[in-house]
Design a protein around this motif. Sequence first.
Motif, PDB file in Angstrom:
ATOM      1  N   ASN A  80      -8.919 -14.957  28.595  1.00  0.00           N
ATOM      2  CA  ASN A  80     -10.121 -15.502  27.944  1.00  0.00           C
ATOM      3  C   ASN A  80     -11.068 -14.447  27.404  1.00  0.00           C
ATOM      4  OD1 ASN A  80      -9.407 -18.203  28.749  1.00  0.00           O
ATOM      5  ND2 ASN A  80     -10.045 -17.616  30.820  1.00  0.00           N
ATOM      6  N   GLN A  81     -10.742 -13.186  27.628  1.00  0.00           N
ATOM      7  CA  GLN A  81     -11.727 -12.146  27.299  1.00  0.00           C
ATOM      8  C   GLN A  81     -11.300 -11.262  26.132  1.00  0.00           C
ATOM      9  OE1 GLN A  81     -12.784 -10.220  30.998  1.00  0.00           O
ATOM     10  NE2 GLN A  81     -13.669 -12.107  31.818  1.00  0.00           N
ATOM     11  N   LEU A  82     -12.318 -10.748  25.419  1.00  0.00           N
ATOM     12  CA  LEU A  82     -12.048  -9.901  24.257  1.00  0.00           C
ATOM     13  C   LEU A  82     -13.251  -9.007  23.967  1.00  0.00           C
ATOM     14  CD1 LEU A  82     -12.099 -12.223  21.073  1.00  0.00           C
ATOM     15  CD2 LEU A  82     -13.105 -12.850  23.245  1.00  0.00           C
ATOM     16  N   VAL A  83     -13.026  -7.880  23.298  1.00  0.00           N
ATOM     17  CA  VAL A  83     -14.115  -6.962  22.949  1.00  0.00           C
ATOM     18  C   VAL A  83     -14.308  -6.925  21.439  1.00  0.00           C
ATOM     19  CG1 VAL A  83     -14.222  -5.337  24.879  1.00  0.00           C
ATOM     20  CG2 VAL A  83     -12.476  -5.036  23.133  1.00  0.00           C
ATOM     21  N   THR A  84     -15.561  -6.643  21.025  1.00  0.00           N
ATOM     22  CA  THR A  84     -15.851  -6.507  19.602  1.00  0.00           C
ATOM     23  C   THR A  84     -16.538  -5.163  19.329  1.00  0.00           C
ATOM     24  OG1 THR A  84     -17.941  -7.685  19.932  1.00  0.00           O
ATOM     25  CG2 THR A  84     -16.068  -8.975  19.098  1.00  0.00           C
ATOM     26  N   ALA A  85     -16.352  -4.676  18.091  1.00  0.00           N
ATOM     27  CA  ALA A  85     -16.974  -3.434  17.617  1.00  0.00           C
ATOM     28  C   ALA A  85     -18.049  -3.796  16.621  1.00  0.00           C
ATOM     29  CB  ALA A  85     -15.916  -2.553  16.951  1.00  0.00           C
ATOM     30  N   SER A  86     -19.239  -3.203  16.778  1.00  0.00           N
ATOM     31  CA  SER A  86     -20.380  -3.656  15.979  1.00  0.00           C
ATOM     32  C   SER A  86     -20.996  -2.540  15.136  1.00  0.00           C
ATOM     33  CB  SER A  86     -21.436  -4.247  16.917  1.00  0.00           C
ATOM     34  OG  SER A  86     -22.411  -4.912  16.156  1.00  0.00           O
ATOM     35  N   GLY A  87     -21.635  -2.969  14.050  1.00  0.00           N
ATOM     36  CA  GLY A  87     -22.274  -2.044  13.130  1.00  0.00           C
ATOM     37  C   GLY A  87     -23.444  -1.278  13.732  1.00  0.00           C
ATOM     38  N   ASP A  88     -24.060  -1.822  14.802  1.00  0.00           N
ATOM     39  CA  ASP A  88     -25.199  -1.140  15.419  1.00  0.00           C
ATOM     40  C   ASP A  88     -24.752  -0.149  16.497  1.00  0.00           C
ATOM     41  OD1 ASP A  88     -24.425  -2.768  17.477  1.00  0.00           O
ATOM     42  OD2 ASP A  88     -26.245  -3.996  17.506  1.00  0.00           O
ATOM     43  N   GLY A  89     -23.449   0.079  16.614  1.00  0.00           N
ATOM     44  CA  GLY A  89     -22.938   1.035  17.597  1.00  0.00           C
ATOM     45  C   GLY A  89     -22.611   0.403  18.936  1.00  0.00           C
ATOM     46  N   SER A  90     -22.841  -0.915  19.074  1.00  0.00           N
ATOM     47  CA  SER A  90     -22.594  -1.559  20.360  1.00  0.00           C
ATOM     48  C   SER A  90     -21.171  -2.097  20.458  1.00  0.00           C
ATOM     49  CB  SER A  90     -23.604  -2.692  20.605  1.00  0.00           C
ATOM     50  OG  SER A  90     -23.313  -3.798  19.774  1.00  0.00           O
ATOM     51  N   ILE A  91     -20.717  -2.232  21.705  1.00  0.00           N
ATOM     52  CA  ILE A  91     -19.420  -2.843  22.009  1.00  0.00           C
ATOM     53  C   ILE A  91     -19.714  -3.973  22.987  1.00  0.00           C
ATOM     54  CG2 ILE A  91     -17.192  -2.458  23.124  1.00  0.00           C
ATOM     55  CD1 ILE A  91     -17.607   0.549  22.340  1.00  0.00           C
ATOM     56  N   LYS A  92     -19.187  -5.159  22.701  1.00  0.00           N
ATOM     57  CA  LYS A  92     -19.487  -6.311  23.556  1.00  0.00           C
ATOM     58  C   LYS A  92     -18.198  -6.916  24.097  1.00  0.00           C
ATOM     59  CE  LYS A  92     -23.433  -7.305  20.545  1.00  0.00           C
ATOM     60  NZ  LYS A  92     -24.468  -6.553  21.251  1.00  0.00           N
ATOM     61  N   LEU A  93     -18.256  -7.326  25.369  1.00  0.00           N
ATOM     62  CA  LEU A  93     -17.133  -8.020  25.995  1.00  0.00           C
ATOM     63  C   LEU A  93     -17.506  -9.498  26.107  1.00  0.00           C
ATOM     64  CD1 LEU A  93     -14.365  -7.801  27.599  1.00  0.00           C
ATOM     65  CD2 LEU A  93     -15.783  -7.548  29.653  1.00  0.00           C
ATOM     66  N   TRP A  94     -16.632 -10.365  25.623  1.00  0.00           N
ATOM     67  CA  TRP A  94     -16.903 -11.804  25.588  1.00  0.00           C
ATOM     68  C   TRP A  94     -15.933 -12.528  26.513  1.00  0.00           C
ATOM     69  CZ3 TRP A  94     -20.908 -13.025  22.216  1.00  0.00           C
ATOM     70  CH2 TRP A  94     -21.240 -12.021  21.280  1.00  0.00           C
ATOM     71  N   ASP A  95     -16.415 -13.658  27.074  1.00  0.00           N
ATOM     72  CA  ASP A  95     -15.546 -14.529  27.865  1.00  0.00           C
ATOM     73  C   ASP A  95     -15.619 -15.904  27.205  1.00  0.00           C
ATOM     74  OD1 ASP A  95     -14.631 -16.440  29.847  1.00  0.00           O
ATOM     75  OD2 ASP A  95     -14.707 -14.761  31.280  1.00  0.00           O
ATOM     76  N   THR A  96     -14.482 -16.395  26.716  1.00  0.00           N
ATOM     77  CA  THR A  96     -14.518 -17.620  25.911  1.00  0.00           C
ATOM     78  C   THR A  96     -14.755 -18.870  26.752  1.00  0.00           C
ATOM     79  OG1 THR A  96     -12.112 -17.858  26.007  1.00  0.00           O
ATOM     80  CG2 THR A  96     -13.016 -16.628  24.149  1.00  0.00           C
ATOM     81  N   THR A  97     -14.852 -18.706  28.080  1.00  0.00           N
ATOM     82  CA  THR A  97     -15.240 -19.873  28.881  1.00  0.00           C
ATOM     83  C   THR A  97     -16.769 -19.990  28.955  1.00  0.00           C
ATOM     84  OG1 THR A  97     -15.295 -18.670  31.005  1.00  0.00           O
ATOM     85  CG2 THR A  97     -13.172 -19.616  30.334  1.00  0.00           C
ATOM     86  N   LEU A  98     -17.487 -18.972  28.484  1.00  0.00           N
ATOM     87  CA  LEU A  98     -18.955 -18.994  28.494  1.00  0.00           C
ATOM     88  C   LEU A  98     -19.484 -18.989  27.059  1.00  0.00           C
ATOM     89  CD1 LEU A  98     -19.556 -16.332  31.302  1.00  0.00           C
ATOM     90  CD2 LEU A  98     -19.571 -18.829  31.543  1.00  0.00           C
ATOM     91  N   SER A  99     -20.620 -19.664  26.858  1.00  0.00           N
ATOM     92  CA  SER A  99     -21.116 -19.806  25.493  1.00  0.00           C
ATOM     93  C   SER A  99     -22.194 -18.773  25.158  1.00  0.00           C
ATOM     94  CB  SER A  99     -21.668 -21.222  25.292  1.00  0.00           C
ATOM     95  OG  SER A  99     -22.689 -21.459  26.230  1.00  0.00           O
ATOM     96  N   ASP A 100     -22.444 -18.638  23.886  1.00  0.00           N
ATOM     97  CA  ASP A 100     -23.586 -17.923  23.276  1.00  0.00           C
ATOM     98  C   ASP A 100     -23.600 -16.394  23.381  1.00  0.00           C
ATOM     99  OD1 ASP A 100     -24.559 -20.358  22.526  1.00  0.00           O
ATOM    100  OD2 ASP A 100     -25.816 -20.588  24.311  1.00  0.00           O
ATOM    101  N   PHE A 101     -23.452 -15.837  24.609  1.00  0.00           N
ATOM    102  CA  PHE A 101     -23.693 -14.402  24.763  1.00  0.00           C
ATOM    103  C   PHE A 101     -22.491 -13.685  25.386  1.00  0.00           C
ATOM    104  CE2 PHE A 101     -27.990 -16.333  24.940  1.00  0.00           C
ATOM    105  CZ  PHE A 101     -28.485 -15.740  23.786  1.00  0.00           C
TER     106      PHE A 101
END
Lengths: 317, 161
Positions: A80-101
């Motif tokens: 359920n989890q994945l990471v993203t690369a962002s233009g502001d230099g941040s890296i975020k880890l997401w869990d698709t069982t949780l919403s919004d953030f």
Amino acid sequence: MNPLGPPFLKYRTAGYQGYALQWNPFFEHKLAVASSSNFGLVGNGRLHILNVGPNGIEAERMYDTQDGLFDVCWSEVNENQLVTASGDGSIKLWDTTLSDFPIQNWHEHQREVFSVNWNLVTKDSFLSASWDNTIKLWNQNNPRSLQTFSGHSHCVYSAMWSPHSPNMFASCSGDHTLKLWDTNSPMPVQTILAHSNEVLSLDWNKYQNHQVVTGSVDHTIKVWDLRRPDRELNCLRGHEYAVRKVKCSPHSGALVASTSYDMTMRIWDITTSDLIEIHDAHTEFVLGVDFNLYREREIATCAWDESVHVFTPRCLM
Amino acid sequence: MSAMQATFERFDSYDFDTDANFQAGLQSILTKQQDKTTEQQKEAVDNAKFFYFSRFVEAFDLNEYKTWKQSPQQQQQSTSTDNNDNSAAQESVASSAQPAQPAGASSEPTYPKSFQEICELIASGQPIPGIRQIPNNLAEGTPSETKLAPRQKPWEKAAAA
């Protein structure tokens, strides 16, 4: 469209231009797409989690971010989890069982993060490549990066793990080079002056241990044997503008897909250097492409025309 | 010579005059700068050039470039080029380690129109409509536990077979 042929599915990332996509390594119907508004120049990003069924593509979830998203990579250990690369230099880890953030947010890179890639062998870490000229190594449970690799003299556009070796990865950069690294050493193991312009993308051949493919602003794709760094095995010409992404097939050591600012996705046979397919249904720059790991004939693309295509190329029918 | 220096020199010698994409953006910037002083107009043009080049040709840091531009060597060169157009800059590009990339409209892909419009807004310092503020929060709730074992990749299957 051929009514008897396999379906050609489309999905609109309305208001957001597609930058990258990846099929989920656990569920063959699940696709993640990283996108940016205003072409990634300024403004928000959106992560799309899509379910691709026989009759269409449905959004399972969408996550909005302050800055544009340039790349996405699924976890190899949690379905359920994945990471993203962002233009502001941040890296975020997401869990698709949780919403919004996101469930984790790392901000160490000084400039745009252009790629993220999960380790395929140890499955316990991932890499990020940034316009701050560095590559960082991360573990999802650690609040800080584990290691920083400096050596490129320009933006690093991509860093990709070897599919065969637990510590080995390759990177490509605006400094025109392809570099090979071992996580046990802070400096590159090997540097290849690969192209006559910026190298935007690279991938490993899954069926040839030492083979790496690169794509460049010089319009060409090159195939390298890392044991013979003096010159490429072959050079594939045909794209009319910069090559934005190269992707080796998970099913065949001969097939490579590429995307370009010439608005096409192409498929090549690197054993013969033949161009065997041109997908020209997008109407703006094509950036993302991925082969479905478990549906052997299925391929997905995303582009600045705000659309995602899922289809079977003629050469795979 | 460092890679950055080569980039700075390519920027200095870049043919902005024949780059159709840049010129289109520049026209709209200049239109909005009509009531400004010559100095302010020049600054707007310089900013637009930096923005355009670093986004679409090669990325570089403006402060590093300015420092380089202020270096004694560069000062000398700019004096000598005053009488001689910019042939000095062109020569230094030709002699750099990497061959100069074909610049200008013919080698650049055509960017979508709205892309150009956004560039113009950014280059002229105008607000971009439609940007939302997203709170920098973490998700509430417990992240999921792994339920599935990693699935074998097609190439791992092939190797095991």
